[in-house]
Design a protein around this motif. Structure first.
Motif, short mmCIF file in Angstrom:
data_model
loop_
_atom_site.label_atom_id
_atom_site.label_comp_id
_atom_site.label_asym_id
_atom_site.label_seq_id
_atom_site.Cartn_x
_atom_site.Cartn_y
_atom_site.Cartn_z
N TYR A 39 0.83 -1.21 0.00
CA TYR A 39 0.00 0.00 0.00
C TYR A 39 0.86 1.26 0.00
N TYR A 40 1.90 1.29 0.86
CA TYR A 40 2.74 2.47 0.96
C TYR A 40 3.55 2.70 -0.31
N LYS A 41 3.95 1.64 -0.99
CA LYS A 41 4.65 1.81 -2.27
C LYS A 41 3.70 2.34 -3.33
N ARG A 42 2.47 1.84 -3.33
CA ARG A 42 1.49 2.28 -4.32
C ARG A 42 1.12 3.74 -4.13
N THR A 43 1.04 4.20 -2.89
CA THR A 43 0.66 5.58 -2.62
C THR A 43 1.85 6.53 -2.60
N GLY A 44 3.08 6.01 -2.72
CA GLY A 44 4.25 6.87 -2.79
C GLY A 44 4.84 7.24 -1.45
N VAL A 45 4.38 6.65 -0.37
CA VAL A 45 4.96 6.94 0.94
C VAL A 45 6.34 6.30 1.06
#
Length: 145
Positions: free
Chosen positions: A127-133
């Protein structure tokens, strides 16, 4: 139903009302931001900053007062953590359980718990990779023991 790994029923209860400006707050917006920055510089994690603001300063939520979230304020000031707090806590928990499983190899319940924590971490990382975090090249194996 939002049951992931347990038999619990989910989250119900009251919801926060955003957009309503509290009238009892005695601090200016700059004072609140300075307090947030000082707490973060002293090593307090963001979740505890919110609790301290609520309990010690009488500020119900940062978003209700400043119209921006606490994480955004920390990011603007350059104080954002490299790994988000929830993922860092899961990593710490995984390492503790893995150490226990190494010492107690017959403990099947904790082996399952370790696997469930890993599954949750992998979902969060995705999720964090997909959202750019997190950066696309960030790897979970760098932080596991």
């Amino acid at each position: 139903m939002a049951r992931m790994h347990t038999r619990k029923r989910g989250k119900s209860g009251s919801k926060k009302v955003y957009g309503v400006q509290p009238t009892w707050i005695q601090y200016s917006k700059d004072e609140i931001i300075n307090t947030i920055v000082n707490l973060k510089k002293s090593g307090v994690p963001p979740s505890v900053i919110g609790i301290k603001l609520r309990d010690q300063y009488g500020i119900p939520t940062v978003k209700a007062v400043l119209n921006t979230k606490l994480g955004k304020i920390l990011a603007e000031k350059g104080l954002k953590d490299e790994v988000p707090e929830d993922l860092a806590n899961l990593i710490k928990r995984y390492n503790n359980v893995a150490k226990h499983v190494d010492l107690n190899p017959k403990d099947q319940a904790n082996k399952r718990g370790r696997d469930l924590i890993m599954a949750k971490m992998l979902r969060l990382v995705k999720y964090y990779k997909r959202t750019g975090v997190l950066d696309e090249k960030w790897n979970l194996s760098k932080v596991l023991r």
